[in-house]
Design a protein around this motif. Structure first.
Motif, short mmCIF file in Angstrom:
data_model
loop_
_atom_site.label_atom_id
_atom_site.label_comp_id
_atom_site.label_asym_id
_atom_site.label_seq_id
_atom_site.Cartn_x
_atom_site.Cartn_y
_atom_site.Cartn_z
N ALA A 15 83.01 51.26 -30.05
CA ALA A 15 83.15 49.83 -30.08
C ALA A 15 83.95 48.97 -29.22
CB ALA A 15 83.43 49.39 -31.52
N GLY A 16 85.24 49.72 -28.89
CA GLY A 16 85.93 49.30 -28.12
C GLY A 16 85.72 49.14 -26.60
N CYS A 17 84.30 49.82 -26.19
CA CYS A 17 83.93 49.91 -24.89
C CYS A 17 83.20 48.83 -24.57
CB CYS A 17 83.16 51.23 -24.72
SG CYS A 17 84.06 52.86 -24.92
N ARG A 22 78.43 41.19 -24.73
CA ARG A 22 77.90 42.21 -25.58
C ARG A 22 78.03 42.08 -27.09
NH1 ARG A 22 78.87 46.97 -21.82
NH2 ARG A 22 77.65 46.28 -19.97
N VAL A 23 79.08 42.06 -27.71
CA VAL A 23 79.31 42.28 -28.95
C VAL A 23 78.72 40.81 -29.41
CG1 VAL A 23 81.09 42.18 -30.83
CG2 VAL A 23 81.29 43.62 -29.00
N ALA A 24 79.04 39.56 -28.77
CA ALA A 24 78.52 38.43 -29.43
C ALA A 24 77.06 38.55 -29.39
CB ALA A 24 79.03 37.45 -28.52
N SER A 25 76.39 38.90 -28.30
CA SER A 25 75.00 39.13 -28.16
C SER A 25 74.31 39.69 -29.15
CB SER A 25 74.41 39.56 -26.88
OG SER A 25 73.05 39.59 -26.70
N ARG A 26 74.84 41.07 -29.60
CA ARG A 26 74.45 41.92 -30.52
C ARG A 26 74.44 41.25 -31.87
NH1 ARG A 26 76.60 48.11 -31.42
NH2 ARG A 26 75.27 48.48 -33.00
N ASN A 27 75.55 40.55 -32.36
CA ASN A 27 75.61 39.84 -33.62
C ASN A 27 74.91 38.78 -33.66
OD1 ASN A 27 77.92 41.77 -34.49
ND2 ASN A 27 79.35 40.40 -33.77
N LEU A 28 74.64 38.09 -32.60
CA LEU A 28 73.49 37.01 -32.71
C LEU A 28 72.02 37.50 -32.68
CD1 LEU A 28 74.82 34.50 -29.77
CD2 LEU A 28 74.73 33.92 -32.08
N SER A 29 71.86 38.53 -32.07
CA SER A 29 70.45 39.07 -32.45
C SER A 29 70.12 39.61 -33.71
CB SER A 29 70.07 40.21 -31.27
OG SER A 29 70.31 39.87 -30.08
N GLN A 30 71.34 39.83 -34.43
CA GLN A 30 71.23 40.75 -35.75
C GLN A 30 71.16 39.54 -36.73
OE1 GLN A 30 74.45 43.31 -36.86
NE2 GLN A 30 72.79 44.69 -37.77
N ALA A 31 71.86 38.27 -36.45
CA ALA A 31 71.74 37.18 -37.42
C ALA A 31 70.64 36.66 -37.14
CB ALA A 31 72.87 36.19 -36.97
N ALA A 32 69.64 36.37 -36.01
CA ALA A 32 68.20 36.05 -36.07
C ALA A 32 67.42 36.95 -36.68
CB ALA A 32 68.21 36.10 -34.26
N ASP A 33 67.59 38.31 -36.60
CA ASP A 33 66.74 39.28 -37.22
C ASP A 33 66.98 39.01 -38.91
OD1 ASP A 33 65.58 40.01 -35.18
OD2 ASP A 33 66.91 41.78 -34.88
N MET A 34 67.82 38.59 -39.18
CA MET A 34 68.17 38.13 -40.63
C MET A 34 67.80 36.63 -41.17
SD MET A 34 69.04 40.89 -42.11
CE MET A 34 69.71 40.48 -43.67
N PHE A 35 66.99 36.06 -40.01
CA PHE A 35 66.58 34.61 -40.19
C PHE A 35 67.82 33.67 -40.47
CE2 PHE A 35 63.24 37.33 -41.78
CZ PHE A 35 62.27 37.10 -40.81
N SER A 104 81.41 36.92 -34.65
CA SER A 104 82.69 37.49 -34.10
C SER A 104 82.75 38.12 -32.75
CB SER A 104 83.02 38.69 -34.90
OG SER A 104 84.16 39.32 -34.44
N VAL A 105 83.49 38.33 -31.85
CA VAL A 105 83.36 38.95 -30.76
C VAL A 105 84.37 40.50 -30.93
CG1 VAL A 105 82.72 37.37 -29.01
CG2 VAL A 105 85.12 37.92 -29.35
N TYR A 106 84.91 40.69 -32.04
CA TYR A 106 85.76 41.49 -32.42
C TYR A 106 85.15 42.53 -33.42
CZ TYR A 106 88.89 38.29 -30.29
OH TYR A 106 89.68 37.51 -29.37
#
Length: 135
Positions: A15-17, A22-35, A104-106
């Motif tokens: 995760a530290g890599c 990328r972390v924010a984008s992944r979290n946004l995509s996951q939030a969108a998939d949860m509507f 979160s970006v962390y």
């Protein structure tokens, strides 16, 4: 137990890599998939310049297939609509996030849904047949 600790350590190291974007984008995509994200998804004809379809709301889309896009939108507490459109050399789409979202970006967002593991069984037929199965 040792395997779990090693796995957690490995995941933390990996995760530290990632960079913040990328972390924010992944979290946004996951939030969108949860509507949780309000979006506008527009299908566009590149030859005529016309918008063919515009969808707005809490929508998630699946772009796994190069020739088709599936969009699922949450329209109520337990109501959903699914739309599909074929993509071609002259038809494309774009997605716009309409509202800002605090992610979160962390930390990665991990969602466990045990109800997806258990099958949803529907009994069809006469109630006598169901009662016989239950006995």
């Amino acid at each position: 137990m040792k395997k779990i600790i090693v796995l957690c350590g490995l995941l933390t190291a990996l995760a530290g890599c990632d960079n913040d974007a990328r972390v924010a984008s992944r979290n946004l995509s996951q939030a969108a998939d949860m509507f949780e994200i309000n979006r506008r998804i527009v299908f566009y004809n590149g030859i005529t310049g016309d918008y063919m379809l515009s969808l707005e709301g809490r929508c998630s889309f699946d772009a796994q297939n190069a020739n088709k896009l599936d969009v699922t939108c949450k329209t109520g507490p337990k109501e959903y609509k699914k739309h599909s459109l074929g993509l071609s050399d002259n038809v494309t789409y774009f997605s716009e996030q309409l509202d800002g979202e605090d992610v979160s970006v962390y930390h990665y967002k991990v969602i466990f849904k045990p109800q997806t593991i258990l099958p949803d069984v529907d009994f069809k037929g006469s109630t006598e047949a169901v009662k016989d199965l239950v006995k």
